[in-house]
Design an enzyme around this catalytic site. Structure first.
Site, PDB file in Angstrom:
ATOM      1  N   THR B 175     -19.464   7.700 -32.617  1.00 30.55           N
ATOM      2  CA  THR B 175     -19.859   6.780 -31.675  1.00 30.55           C
ATOM      3  C   THR B 175     -21.266   6.859 -31.876  1.00 30.55           C
ATOM      4  O   THR B 175     -21.879   7.954 -32.341  1.00 30.55           O
ATOM      5  CB  THR B 175     -19.312   7.314 -30.018  1.00 30.55           C
ATOM      6  OG1 THR B 175     -17.991   7.156 -30.305  1.00 30.55           O
ATOM      7  CG2 THR B 175     -19.827   6.332 -29.011  1.00 30.55           C
ATOM      8  N   ARG B 203      -5.478   0.705 -28.895  1.00 30.82           N
ATOM      9  CA  ARG B 203      -6.030   2.020 -27.904  1.00 30.82           C
ATOM     10  C   ARG B 203      -7.524   1.761 -27.682  1.00 30.82           C
ATOM     11  O   ARG B 203      -8.307   1.449 -28.668  1.00 30.82           O
ATOM     12  CB  ARG B 203      -6.121   3.158 -28.698  1.00 30.82           C
ATOM     13  CG  ARG B 203      -6.581   4.679 -28.310  1.00 30.82           C
ATOM     14  CD  ARG B 203      -8.069   4.924 -28.882  1.00 30.82           C
ATOM     15  NE  ARG B 203      -8.712   6.113 -28.300  1.00 30.82           N
ATOM     16  CZ  ARG B 203      -9.816   6.613 -28.294  1.00 30.82           C
ATOM     17  NH1 ARG B 203     -10.854   5.930 -29.154  1.00 30.82           N
ATOM     18  NH2 ARG B 203     -10.333   7.657 -27.963  1.00 30.82           N
ATOM     19  N   ASP B 206     -13.642   5.626 -24.361  1.00 30.48           N
ATOM     20  CA  ASP B 206     -14.397   5.679 -23.078  1.00 30.48           C
ATOM     21  C   ASP B 206     -15.501   4.592 -23.664  1.00 30.48           C
ATOM     22  O   ASP B 206     -16.347   4.318 -22.428  1.00 30.48           O
ATOM     23  CB  ASP B 206     -15.130   7.016 -22.935  1.00 30.48           C
ATOM     24  CG  ASP B 206     -15.707   7.549 -24.018  1.00 30.48           C
ATOM     25  OD1 ASP B 206     -15.155   7.356 -25.266  1.00 30.48           O
ATOM     26  OD2 ASP B 206     -16.714   8.205 -23.860  1.00 30.48           O
TER      27      ASP B 206
END
Lengths: 311, 308
Positions: B175, B203, B206
C-alpha cells in the site's frame, strides 16, 4: 439479562408524513423483529444470532428500505449493503453493492465467519454468495409498487435521495434498518442493512457496510447501528466515535450517543440517528431527525415501539 | 512550517535479503515521491494537493503495489482502491475495485471535490470517472512481469498474499500513502493500493475506508495505514489514533505506539502507519520488520528515507 434495540430508518417521520393506515403496519413490523430477537436471547442465544434475526425480519418486510423493500438505483436495479459485528471478538463482516441476495445481513455474517475477509463488494461478492449457498432471489422479488413508482418520478433527473425525500413525496426518511443486542452471556453485537439511496448512481456506498461508521460492536463499550446521511456518518466515523467516547473519555452510552448525534453530527447538518446497547444493560435510541422507526426491549423486559419524535 | 511523510508498504523487509541496487531504486522512488509533495508545500500549496502528488508518484512507480505496480487478483486482473481526506473540513473521497484508472488517488480526490458522495465502487466509480473526463487505461497498463510471476506461483491455491515479495511466505503489505501539514496548518491524508495478490470475491481492505486506512482532522492529526487490512478495518485504526489524542490526550508518539505496538501486535496484525499532527510532528511506526518510508520537516530541512 438481555436487551435488544432495532431501527427502521430516521428522517421526517411525523404524523403528517406517515399515512394513518401505514402507522400500525410499521409498528407491527418493528414488533415482529423485536420478538424474533428476544425469543433467541431469552433462550440463551447469542447477540449475533439475535441481531441477524431481527434485521432479517426487517429485510423481509417490504415497508423498510433493505432486502425486499430496497429502493431502485438510477439504473432501476437493487444494490444492497449490510454489515455485522461481534463485540465479543471484534470480528466483522460486510457486503457492499450486492445484487439478488435475499438477506444481505446473513451474507455479511458468512463473510465474517467464512471468508477470511471483512468487506466484499459487487460482482465478486456475488461469487462468494454462490459458493456459500446464500439464498438468492430474482430481480422480481425486490419489486414493490411503491418503490417502483418513487423511482419513476426521479429516474430521469440527477436527483437522488437517501430514501424518499421531496416535497411532492409524502414520506421523507433515511431508509436503513439495524439491530443491536446484549445477550445473557454478556456479549454485544450490531447489524445494519440498507438498499441505499433511491436513484443512486456511480456505485455509491454509504455508511451501512462500513465498520466504525454505520456499525460497531465491542463488549468493552457498546454496540451501535446507525441510520442517516451516510456520507456524513462516514466522515464522522459515527459508530466507533461513540465507543471511543465511552472507552477513552468515560462517557456513559447515553451521553456518548447524545454527543455524537445531537452535537457532532448536528453541527455537520447530518440528519439521522442511531441505536445502542452496552454490556451493562443500558439501551439508548437517539436521533436528531423528526422521527425514527425504532423499538427496544430493555433489561427489565419493558417493550417500547415508536415512530415519531414525541413518543 | 510544513511537514510531509510517505510510506510504500510494510512487511518482511530484511536488509540481508535486499539487493543493493533494489534498495537504491526504492530509496530513489521514495525521494522522488516526497519531493513531489514537498515542492507543493514549500510554495504555500495545500496539504491535500501535496499528499495527492506524492501518492501519484508512488502509484506511477512499478515498485509499489498501487497504480501501475498493482498486484494481480484471482482472475488475473488489477483492482485498485484509494482514499483521501482533508483535515480542514473532514471531507473525504474514496474509490474501491476500479480497474481502469491510472491514478486512483486523483479519482478519490474528485469524489471528494466533485461528487456528493464519499465512496464509489466498481463500474459505477468508473462511470463517474468518465463523466469527469478521466482517461481510462487498459488493464495491460498495469502488467508487470514480476507481479505476474508472483501471481502464477499462488493462483491455483486458495491463498492470498498481502503483497508482492518473490517469496509469498514473506508478505509485504503493499500500500502507499502520504500525510502532510501545510503552511496554513491544514492536514491531509491519502492512501492507495492494488490490494492482495490473488484476492477474490471483490475483497476490499482498509485502504478506501475513512477511519480505517485513512483519516485527517485539523484538531489532531492525519493518518495513512498499511498492513493486514481486515484487522485495520475491525480496529478502526486511523480514527483510533485521532480519538486517543483528542479524548485521552495522548501524545502523537504514545497514540501511534499504543495502537501499532500494543493493540495490533497483540492481534498479530502486521503493518504500519504514518502520522503528522497539527503541530507538524511526525510519527512513522510499524510492527513488521520494515516499512518503506520517508519524511520531511521544513524546520529540519532534510529528506530522510528509510526501509528497515
Amino acid at each position: 439479562m438481555y436487551t435488544i434495540a432495532i431501527h427502521g430508518g430516521a428522517g421526517a417521520v411525523t404524523k403528517q408524513t406517515i399515512l394513518e393506515e401505514e402507522d400500525p403496519k410499521f409498528r407491527a413490523g418493528l414488533k415482529a423483529a423485536l420478538h424474533k430477537a428476544s425469543g433467541i436471547l431469552k433462550n440463551n442465544g447469542t447477540a449475533v444470532d439475535a441481531v441477524e434475526a431481527a434485521v432479517k425480519c426487517l429485510e423481509d418486510n417490504p415497508l423498510f428500505n433493505a432486502g425486499k423493500g430496497a429502493v431502485y438505483t438510477k439504473k432501476g436495479i437493487h444494490e444492497l449493503d449490510a454489515s455485522i459485528m461481534d463485540g465479543s471478538n471484534l470480528q466483522a463482516g460486510a457486503v457492499a453493492g450486492v445484487r439478488n441476495v435475499k438477506n444481505p445481513i446473513s451474507f455479511a455474517r458468512a463473510v465474517m465467519e467464512k471468508s477470511g475477509h471483512v468487506l466484499l463488494s459487487g460482482k465478486g461478492a456475488n461469487d462468494f454468495a454462490l459458493k456459500m449457498k446464500v439464498e438468492m432471489e430474482s430481480d422480481d422479488y425486490f419489486y414493490t409498487k411503491q418503490r417502483y413508482d418513487q423511482w419513476l418520478k426521479v429516474r430521469h433527473t440527477d436527483f437522488y435521495h437517501l430514501d424518499h425525500i421531496t416535497e411532492e413525496m409524502p414520506e421523507r426518511k433515511f431508509g436503513t434498518v439495524g439491530a443491536v443486542a446484549l445477550d445473557k452471556h454478556g456479549n454485544v453485537a450490531a447489524a445494519t442493512s440498507t438498499g441505499g439511496m433511491i436513484n443512486k448512481q456511480f456505485g455509491r456506498i454509504g455508511d451501512s457496510p462500513i465498520i466504525g461508521a454505520g456499525v460497531y460492536a465491542n463488549n468493552k463499550t457498546c454496540a451501535i447501528s446507525c441510520t442517516g446521511h451516510g456520507e456524513l456518518f462516514m466522515r464522522a466515523v459515527a459508530a466507533y466515535d461513540v465507543s471511543c467516547l465511552m472507552e477513552y473519555k468515560n462517557l456513559s452510552l447515553h451521553d456518548a450517543m447524545q454527543k455524537v448525534v445531537n452535537e457532532k453530527l448536528k453541527a455537520m447538518h447530518a440528519e439521522g440517528g442511531m441505536i445502542g446497547v452496552d454490556a451493562k444493560g443500558n439501551v439508548s435510541l437517539v436521533f436528531n431527525a423528526q422521527g425514527m422507526h425504532r423499538g427496544s426491549i430493555d433489561a427489565k423486559g419493558v417493550e417500547y415501539v415508536a415512530l415519531y419524535g414525541d413518543e | 512550517m510544513f511537514t510531509i511523510a510517505i510510506h510504500g508498504g510494510a512487511g518482511t523487509l530484511s536488509k540481508s535479503a535486499m539487493m543493493p541496487e533494489k534498495e537504491t531504486a526504492y530509496r530513489q522512488a521514495l525521494q522522488k515521491a516526497i519531493e513531489a509533495g514537498k515542492n507543493i508545500l514549500e510554495k504555500g500549496g495545500e496539504a491535500l494537493d501535496a499528499v495527492e502528488a506524492a501518492v501519484i508518484e508512488l502509484e506511477n512507480c512499478p515498485l509499489f503495489n498501487a497504480g501501475k505496480g498493482a498486484v494481480f487478483n484471482h482472475k488475473g486482473e488489477h483492482e485498485l482502491d484509494a482514499s483521501i481526506m482533508c483535515g480542514k473540513n473532514t471531507s473525504g473521497g474514496a474509490v474501491a475495485g476500479v480497474k481502469h484508472i491510472m491514478n486512483p488517488i486523483s479519482l478519490a480526490k474528485m469524489v471528494l471535490q466533485k461528487s456528493q458522495h464519499v465512496m464509489l465502487i466498481g463500474d459505477g466509480a468508473e462511470q463517474f470517472a468518465k463523466e469527469q473526463q478521466v482517461e481510462l487505461v487498459d488493464q495491460s497498463y498495469f502488467y508487470n512481469e514480476f507481479r505476474y510471476q508472483q501471481w502464477q506461483q499462488i493462483k491455483g491455491e486458495d491463498t492470498f498474499a498481502l503483497d508482492h515479495s518473490v517469496e509469498i511466505k514473506n508478505p509485504k503489505m503493499g500500500t502507499v500513502g502520504a500525510v502532510a501539514m501545510d503552511v496554513h496548518g491544514n492536514l491531509a491524508a491519502a492512501t492507495s493500493t492494488g490490494g492482495m495478490t490473488n484476492k477474490k470475491w471483490g475483497r476490499v481492505g482498509d485502504t478506501p475506508i475513512l477511519g480505517a486506512g485513512t483519516y485527517a482532522n485539523n484538531n489532531t492529526c492525519a493518518v495513512s495505514c498499511t498492513g493486514h487490512g481486515e484487522f485495520f478495518i475491525e480496529q478502526v485504526v486511523a480514527y483510533d489514533i485521532h480519538c486517543l489524542m483528542l479524548y485521552k490526550n495522548l501524545s502523537l508518539k504514545d497514540a501511534t505506539e499504543y495502537v501499532m505496538l500494543d493493540k495490533l501486535k497483540k492481534l498479530n496484525a502486521e503493518g504500519g502507519l504514518i502520522v503528522v499532527d497539527k503541530n507538524g510532528n511526525h510519527s512513522l511506526v510499524f510492527n513488521s520488520e520494515g516499512m518503506y518510508r520517508a519524511h520531511f520537516n521544513s524546520h529540519v530541512n532534510k529528506i530522510v528515507t528509510a526501509i528497515y
